[in-house]
Design a protein around this motif. Structure first.
Motif, PDB file in Angstrom:
ATOM      1  N   GLN B  76       9.903  -6.131   4.460  1.00 49.09           N
ATOM      2  CA  GLN B  76      10.510  -7.521   4.581  1.00 49.09           C
ATOM      3  C   GLN B  76      10.700  -7.635   6.073  1.00 49.09           C
ATOM      4  OE1 GLN B  76      13.715  -7.288   2.061  1.00 49.09           O
ATOM      5  NE2 GLN B  76      13.203  -9.360   1.219  1.00 49.09           N
ATOM      6  N   MET B  77      11.304  -6.630   6.715  1.00 51.26           N
ATOM      7  CA  MET B  77      11.664  -6.434   8.169  1.00 51.26           C
ATOM      8  C   MET B  77      10.465  -7.007   9.089  1.00 51.26           C
ATOM      9  SD  MET B  77      13.935  -3.121   8.798  1.00 51.26           S
ATOM     10  CE  MET B  77      14.388  -3.422  10.428  1.00 51.26           C
ATOM     11  N   ALA B  78       9.257  -6.532   8.615  1.00 51.69           N
ATOM     12  CA  ALA B  78       8.271  -6.828   9.499  1.00 51.69           C
ATOM     13  C   ALA B  78       7.497  -7.839   8.922  1.00 51.69           C
ATOM     14  CB  ALA B  78       7.180  -5.523   9.497  1.00 51.69           C
ATOM     15  N   HIS B  79       7.846  -8.546   7.998  1.00 53.54           N
ATOM     16  CA  HIS B  79       7.505  -9.921   7.486  1.00 53.54           C
ATOM     17  C   HIS B  79       5.667  -9.423   6.882  1.00 53.54           C
ATOM     18  CE1 HIS B  79      10.788 -12.011   8.945  1.00 53.54           C
ATOM     19  NE2 HIS B  79      10.179 -11.460  10.221  1.00 53.54           N
ATOM     20  N   VAL B  80       5.739  -8.711   6.069  1.00 50.78           N
ATOM     21  CA  VAL B  80       4.487  -7.999   5.686  1.00 50.78           C
ATOM     22  C   VAL B  80       4.435  -8.241   4.078  1.00 50.78           C
ATOM     23  CG1 VAL B  80       2.799  -6.208   5.391  1.00 50.78           C
ATOM     24  CG2 VAL B  80       4.101  -6.367   7.561  1.00 50.78           C
ATOM     25  N   ASN B  81       3.423  -8.870   3.563  1.00 48.32           N
ATOM     26  CA  ASN B  81       3.353  -9.014   2.128  1.00 48.32           C
ATOM     27  C   ASN B  81       2.420  -8.023   1.565  1.00 48.32           C
ATOM     28  OD1 ASN B  81       3.619  -9.516  -0.690  1.00 48.32           O
ATOM     29  ND2 ASN B  81       3.363 -11.833  -0.317  1.00 48.32           N
ATOM     30  N   LEU B  82       2.658  -6.998   0.988  1.00 40.54           N
ATOM     31  CA  LEU B  82       1.360  -5.966   0.449  1.00 40.54           C
ATOM     32  C   LEU B  82       0.892  -6.625  -0.425  1.00 40.54           C
ATOM     33  CD1 LEU B  82       3.684  -2.498   0.608  1.00 40.54           C
ATOM     34  CD2 LEU B  82       2.056  -3.416   2.322  1.00 40.54           C
ATOM     35  N   ASP B  83       1.125  -7.358  -1.580  1.00 35.27           N
ATOM     36  CA  ASP B  83       0.265  -7.918  -2.739  1.00 35.27           C
ATOM     37  C   ASP B  83      -0.042  -9.101  -2.352  1.00 35.27           C
ATOM     38  OD1 ASP B  83       1.625  -5.611  -3.757  1.00 35.27           O
ATOM     39  OD2 ASP B  83       3.604  -6.552  -4.213  1.00 35.27           O
ATOM     40  N   SER B  84      -0.063  -9.785  -1.331  1.00 35.31           N
ATOM     41  CA  SER B  84      -0.623 -11.079  -1.102  1.00 35.31           C
ATOM     42  C   SER B  84      -2.126 -10.867  -1.318  1.00 35.31           C
ATOM     43  CB  SER B  84      -0.307 -11.745   0.236  1.00 35.31           C
ATOM     44  OG  SER B  84      -0.875 -11.134   1.203  1.00 35.31           O
ATOM     45  N   GLY B  85      -2.646 -12.131  -1.534  1.00 38.04           N
ATOM     46  CA  GLY B  85      -4.130 -11.974  -1.466  1.00 38.04           C
ATOM     47  C   GLY B  85      -4.713 -11.895  -0.017  1.00 38.04           C
ATOM     48  N   GLU B  86      -3.996 -12.439   1.079  1.00 39.59           N
ATOM     49  CA  GLU B  86      -4.337 -12.262   2.353  1.00 39.59           C
ATOM     50  C   GLU B  86      -4.542 -10.743   2.996  1.00 39.59           C
ATOM     51  OE1 GLU B  86      -3.338 -14.704   5.820  1.00 39.59           O
ATOM     52  OE2 GLU B  86      -2.671 -16.292   4.147  1.00 39.59           O
ATOM     53  N   GLY B  87      -5.199 -10.710   3.812  1.00 35.21           N
ATOM     54  CA  GLY B  87      -5.641  -9.351   4.273  1.00 35.21           C
ATOM     55  C   GLY B  87      -4.614  -8.893   5.124  1.00 35.21           C
ATOM     56  N   LEU B  88      -4.650  -7.911   5.851  1.00 32.02           N
ATOM     57  CA  LEU B  88      -3.796  -7.452   6.811  1.00 32.02           C
ATOM     58  C   LEU B  88      -3.709  -8.228   8.083  1.00 32.02           C
ATOM     59  CD1 LEU B  88      -2.260  -4.771   7.454  1.00 32.02           C
ATOM     60  CD2 LEU B  88      -4.300  -3.824   8.106  1.00 32.02           C
ATOM     61  N   GLU B  89      -2.561  -8.561   8.719  1.00 29.21           N
ATOM     62  CA  GLU B  89      -2.478  -9.498   9.794  1.00 29.21           C
ATOM     63  C   GLU B  89      -2.633  -8.540  10.940  1.00 29.21           C
ATOM     64  OE1 GLU B  89       0.799 -12.146   9.987  1.00 29.21           O
ATOM     65  OE2 GLU B  89      -0.204 -13.130   8.233  1.00 29.21           O
ATOM     66  N   ASP B  90      -1.907  -7.466  11.079  1.00 28.17           N
ATOM     67  CA  ASP B  90      -1.860  -6.594  12.375  1.00 28.17           C
ATOM     68  C   ASP B  90      -2.399  -5.280  11.849  1.00 28.17           C
ATOM     69  OD1 ASP B  90      -1.197  -5.226  14.574  1.00 28.17           O
ATOM     70  OD2 ASP B  90       0.775  -6.246  14.990  1.00 28.17           O
ATOM     71  N   VAL B  91      -3.238  -4.707  12.772  1.00 28.43           N
ATOM     72  CA  VAL B  91      -3.530  -3.442  12.396  1.00 28.43           C
ATOM     73  C   VAL B  91      -2.433  -2.460  12.693  1.00 28.43           C
ATOM     74  CG1 VAL B  91      -4.210  -2.795  14.958  1.00 28.43           C
ATOM     75  CG2 VAL B  91      -5.496  -1.982  13.075  1.00 28.43           C
TER      76      VAL B  91
END
Lengths: 420, 706
Positions: B76-91
């Motif tokens: 949540q802090m890093a604005h990452v959604n693990l379950d979203s259909g989209e891929g990884l934004e930042d390595v």
């Protein structure tokens, strides 16, 4: 016969009393029938009928009985019922008028033939007649209880073999230990990444939303140039590519060139090909084609996409603009030998004819023709066809459009007429 | 990520120190350092993340629930959604994805875990080149493992090839970030960081793939190399045993497994359970089904012990931590032990083994439990149906049992002139089951459902022509030909095209039988017809298909057609295995060398065993068909002929048909004679004395036509 033929003990007793030796010796059929109706409701009749049937099934019946039954089934007469069963059995049938059961047999056969062979089997039992006590016991055994033996059916049965168990060479689950320990990982990038990345990311986030000013995009490109791997940190997923293309085509081109080595590049390409056609997307594709070698199917897909967009757009003014764009784009592709004309000849030609009112389309058409005539085989083919069709009626451009291989000579004349 | 302030030199130092402590597994000091760092950079998601990792490791990997919660917070802090259909934004977010995948893996949610790793894969290249090799390696290994766990060996193999080509070759450790390299050198415990140390591990993975793909030739080479290098590695030993087992060298496999049961590994697996299980598998193939069942039972017991032990220590740990259960269910035992129970795999094996012991009902219970997990396995559905069939008809010799024969005459009533003999109701009675077939019970109705499931699962695979089989043999490089079909059959290895074909034949055969028993003659006809059209079916299947078609056609009142299928002269082979059983030539050779005759042929005996009996049985059916049509002379002839060869004791149906024919044709004396001869217990002696004297020395086991 019904499966509920079993009689209760009481019912059986009633039936036996009606049909007892004494009664049948002395009473006429009419009397028997009366007492029968006294004991049994109408819905039970079939039940009883079943039992009656059994009386004559086995053992063999005498001619007198046969006569009686045939009369009973075909046309019962009043006099007949006045007699007692004993009288009938003792009756001399020899001089009776020729009774004929063959009709009856025929009817029976007909009825049987309507049924499948497997359901013709009916029950038969062998009730006896003499010692009343033993007889009653016997009848009770046969007709009463839960599953009365009289319901047993005898018929030829198949031996039905069950199949063998399936044989599989490798079906069971063999367990192997895992060789590797899978543990939670430590974030090694903690406190080591520089602030440069942050700035680039900030600029990139802006680039998704709107155009950057020249200074900003210059800075972004310079940072990307410095660290070739930085491109993986800027949050550009394939789905976000169209935003960058529309807002900052220059950035998009550079980023894509950096991503060429990525194993995800085809996904970026397919997004690019399928995004809405615009000046910017075309610019990006055009720049890409000159910088690197793109897969040809990707370019073809993009061209078809462009042509479809031109054909379907409603706004006349926009359509003219887009067609001009596409024509220039295609000319550039052809002149730079990025695509092979032969691969797209038909589609592009049709496009030119459809938009022949636009000057750039005519130019593209001429370019196509000049390239086409270089191919000796195509020229020969074109000549042959033109000979055949020249005498025909004037062919409109749209009609030619439908011809599979349009006639170059004829087309040219038709075209000049249209443009004139 | 939202780092708000510049990283100071002091913070950098602390971070390096913390990582060193972490690498040395000094989690207490690592936690202390992280606490300091938290004070300085409590808003940095990476710091929060590593703090959570340190805490988790300090708890002995037991506070799984807490860690999951922390991971969610960090995301949540890093604005990452693990379950979203989209891929990884930042390595840089890779580690979050990886840790989530690790948790899911240990919870045995393999597909969910794989879905997360698939998003990570496009970033593998930048990941390895930006310096975080450790993570890159972990991600790749986990992904290979997950492909194997989800029975996708071809994908695992592809990834392994990718690793060899792109990651291993031409990779010298990066020069970037020298500080970190030094840090690693300072920690001698971390020896696996070098890429070169990968090779043996990759080799083990490769072997696992090859075993799963049943590419035995390529596997042999790989195993040989493995045994030279790491013959003491337990997983290598197990793999070698598995390989020998697949090759049919069961004695060798047993030797490899050794006699002494091993203990747990540190990876949270119980070797004892595996050992017993594998011994069970070996004994299954040795046709020693009761011994096999014994081993599976031991494996199950051991598994239960381990789980119980784990539960007890979990409760203690929870009490220790002041946690009284409640909503937190995962904490209290090490993460890698969460998915250690192999209950369902063992149930699956046990069920199949019990079926081969002839214990239909216990087998059914086991398999019903297994099918809740492995619904996509068509084998399993067929086995369930087979349990139902076996519960309905234990054996094809059932009809010859004394009890069945005695039922021909149900009894007698009355006495003297009133004495009546009651004929039995016949052998094939409809045993209508109560309840709905959707509720699992060992009934034919449920069997019919199971078989439909199996057919449905097989329907995705096109039927191969017989010439295709050669292409499915493994190629030199261990890769499968493009035609090779791998159909999932968890928890067993995926099936290849010939196995799918064989399974389809067996399912069709069983379907036809069940349909016949349920009086669904049209479907019985259809299934049998489909079966007969398939190439390469066993002798027994072809024999049965004709027999089923014959009966179904007669029941559908197409008696003439039915009789065509009941021609005894067409029966030439009733082997349950395929005529040209395409075994590896090497394998057959091995089998012969071991000279273990019981290893060949069926796993479970099936009657009729020889062609003569089979012919006699179908001839009996021919007699029955003629009797149905009213051709009593023919029926009597065939019956007499059949009774000579069908073998003693005669099936009950023969007595019925004999009596039926005698009664219907008015041969009362003959019927009485038969009853007297075979059912003496219901006949008073005096009635038949004269009949017996009329035919002195009559052959009692066969009935010659008069």
């Amino acid at each position: 016969m019904g499966s509920n033929m079993a009689l209760s003990l009481k019912e059986l007793a009633s039936l036996l009393s009606v049909l007892s030796e004494d009664a049948t010796q002395t009473q006429s059929f009419e009397q028997i029938a009366t007492s029968f109706h006294h004991y049994f409701q109408k819905q039970d009749h079939f039940k009883e009928a079943g039992q009656y049937d059994l009386h004559w099934a086995i053992p063999a019946i005498t001619p007198a009985e046969k006569y009686f039954l045939s009369q009973l089934i075909s046309s019962p007469t009043k006099e007949m019922f006045k007699k007692t069963p004993t009288q009938i059995i003792q009756m001399d049938v020899g001089n009776m008028q020729n009774f004929d059961v063959s009709g009856l047999m025929l009817a029976l056969t007909e009825r049987h033939s309507e049924m499948p062979a497997m359901s013709k089997f009916e029950q038969f039992g062998k009730p006896g007649q003499i010692n009343p006590d033993v007889q009653r016991h016997c009848m009770e055994e046969l007709f009463t209880n839960n599953k009365p033996p009289v319901e047993n059916c005898m018929r030829p049965e198949f031996i039905r073999l069950a199949p063998p168990l399936h044989i599989a060479e490798d079906e069971l689950c063999w367990l192997n230990p895992t060789d590797v320990e899978y543990n939670i990982g430590w974030d090694t990038t903690m406190c080591v990444s520089s602030s440069v990345g942050t700035e680039v990311r900030r600029l990139m986030a802006k680039a998704f939303k709107g155009p950057l000013n020249p200074q900003q995009s210059q800075q972004l490109l310079a940072e990307l140039e410095k660290d070739p791997k930085l491109v993986y940190h800027i949050g550009l997923t394939p789905t976000k590519l169209p935003d960058v293309v529309e807002n900052n085509p220059i950035v998009a081109i550079e980023v894509l060139l950096k991503l060429m080595q990525s194993n995800q590049i085809t996904e970026y390409f397919s997004v690019l090909v399928n995004m809405e056609m615009s000046l910017h997307s075309m610019e990006v594709v055009n720049r890409l084609t000159t910088a690197v070698e793109l897969p040809s199917e990707f370019i073809h897909l993009y061209i078809s996409n462009c042509i479809t967009t031109c054909e379907t757009i409603k706004d006349r003014y926009m359509q003219n603009r887009l067609v001009r764009l596409v024509c220039v784009f295609l000319q550039s592709l052809i002149r730079n030998k990025i695509i092979d004309v032969k691969d797209i000849f038909i589609e592009v030609q049709a496009f030119c004819i459809e938009f022949s009112r636009i000057r750039e389309a005519a130019g593209l058409f001429r370019l196509l023709k000049s390239l086409d005539s270089e191919d000796p085989k195509a020229v020969a083919q074109a000549k042959a066809i033109s000979k055949r069709t020249l005498d025909g009626p004037w062919i409109t451009a749209t009609f030619i459009d439908e011809l599979f291989l349009p006639v170059s000579e004829l087309l040219k004349s038709a075209f000049s007429e249209v443009s004139a | 990520m939202g780092e708000n302030a510049q990283v100071t030199e002091q913070q950098k130092e602390l971070a390096t120190l913390a990582m060193q402590e972490f690498d040395r597994k000094q989690f207490t000091s690592c936690c202390n350092i992280m606490n300091k760092l938290m004070v300085l950079r409590g808003n940095d998601p990476r710091v929060v993340h590593n703090k959570a990792v340190a805490d988790f490791c300090l708890s002995g990997s037991q506070s799984t629930d807490d860690f999951r919660q922390s991971l969610a917070n960090v995301c949540q802090m890093a604005h990452v959604n693990l379950d979203s259909g989209e891929g990884l934004e930042d390595v840089d977010h890779s580690v979050l994805f990886y840790n989530q995948a690790i948790i899911l893996y240990h919870l045995r949610q393999n597909r969910a875990s794989l879905a997360i790793l698939d998003k990570l894969f496009p970033f593998i290249d930048p990941l390895s080149s930006t310096g975080d090799e450790g993570l890159c390696k972990k991600v790749l290994l986990l992904q290979v493992e997950l492909y194997l766990c989800t029975y996708q060996p071809e994908k695992a193999m592809g990834l392994l090839t990718y690793i060899e080509k792109n990651v291993l070759n031409g990779r010298i450790t990066t020069e970037r970030e020298p500080g970190r390299e030094e840090g690693k050198e300072g920690s001698p415990s971390n020896t696996e960081s070098s890429w070169e140390n990968w090779r043996p591990m990759l080799s083990v993975f490769k072997t696992r793939c090859l075993v799963m793909m049943k590419s035995l030739k390529a596997c042999k080479r790989e195993i040989k190399a493995l045994m030279n290098v790491q013959s003491s590695n337990t997983s290598v030993v197990f793999l070698k045993a598995n390989f020998e087992y697949l090759r049919g060298n069961y004695r060798k496999a047993m030797k490899m497994l050794g006699s002494g049961p091993q203990m747990h590994t540190d990876k949270g697996e119980c070797l004892t359970v595996m050992h017993y299980n594998n011994m069970g598998c070996v004994h299954f193939h040795l046709r020693k089904h009761h011994l096999g069942a014994f081993y599976f039972r031991k494996a199950l017991q051991e598994n239960e012990n381990v789980v119980r032990e784990m539960r007890r220590s979990t409760d203690q740990n929870r009490q220790h931590a002041g946690d009284n259960g409640g909503s937190l269910t995962l904490s209290g035992r090490p993460l890698h032990c969460l998915g250690m129970s192999r209950h369902f795999e063992l149930m699956y094996n046990m069920g199949i083994e019990l079926l081969h012991c002839g214990k239909a009902m216990p087998a059914f219970e086991c398999l019903i439990e297994a099918v809740q997990i492995y619904q996509v396995n068509p084998h399993l559905w067929l086995r369930l149906a087979e349990c139902c069939i076996m519960a309905y008809r234990e054996n094809n010799d059932d009809d010859r049992k004394l009890q069945k024969r005695q039922e021909v005459i149900q009894g007698s009533v009355g006495s003297g002139v009133h004495r009546k003999l009651i004929m039995g109701p016949g052998v094939n009675q409809d045993k209508n089951s109560v309840g709905t077939p959707a509720i699992p019970a060992a009934t034919l109705e449920f069997a019919s459902l199971c078989l439909r499931n199996a057919l449905q699962l097989l329907s995705g695979v096109p039927e191969t022509s017989p010439t295709d089989t050669s292409q499915n043999e493994d190629k030199e490089d261990g890769k499968l030909g493009p035609e090779a079909v791998l159909l999932q059959a968890p928890p067993g290895n995926p099936m290849r095209a010939p196995e799918v074909h064989n399974l389809r034949c067996s399912v069709l055969c069983a379907s036809s039988y069940v349909a016949l028993c349920l009086n669904d003659y049209t479907m019985a006809l259809e299934y049998a017809g489909t079966l007969l059209k398939l190439p390469r079916i066993s002798g027994a299947q072809s024999y049965l298909a004709h027999m089923y078609m014959g009966e179904a056609l007669v029941s559908l009142d197409r008696i003439a057609d039915g009789i065509q299928h009941l021609n005894p002269d067409l029966v030439t082979d009733v082997a349950t295995t395929l005529p040209d059983n395409k075994l590896d030539p090497e394998k057959t050779e091995k089998l012969e060398k071991e000279s273990d005759p019981e290893i060949k042929g069926a796993f479970y005996p099936w009657c009729p065993r020889d062609v003569r009996t089979a012919k006699a049985i179908i001839q009996y059916n021919l007699a029955a068909a003629h009797a149905v049509r009213g051709e009593y002379d023919k029926a009597t002839n065939y019956l007499a002929e059949s009774s000579k060869f069908i073998g003693a004791p005669l099936p009950a149906q023969m007595y019925f048909l004999k009596l039926y024919l005698d009664l219907i044709e008015g041969r009362r004396k003959m019927a009485q004679f038969v009853i007297k001869e075979h059912f003496g217990h219901v006949t008073p002696n005096r009635i038949d004395m004269k009949v017996a004297s009329m035919k002195p020395g009559g052959n009692t086991s066969t009935w010659n036509t008069e």
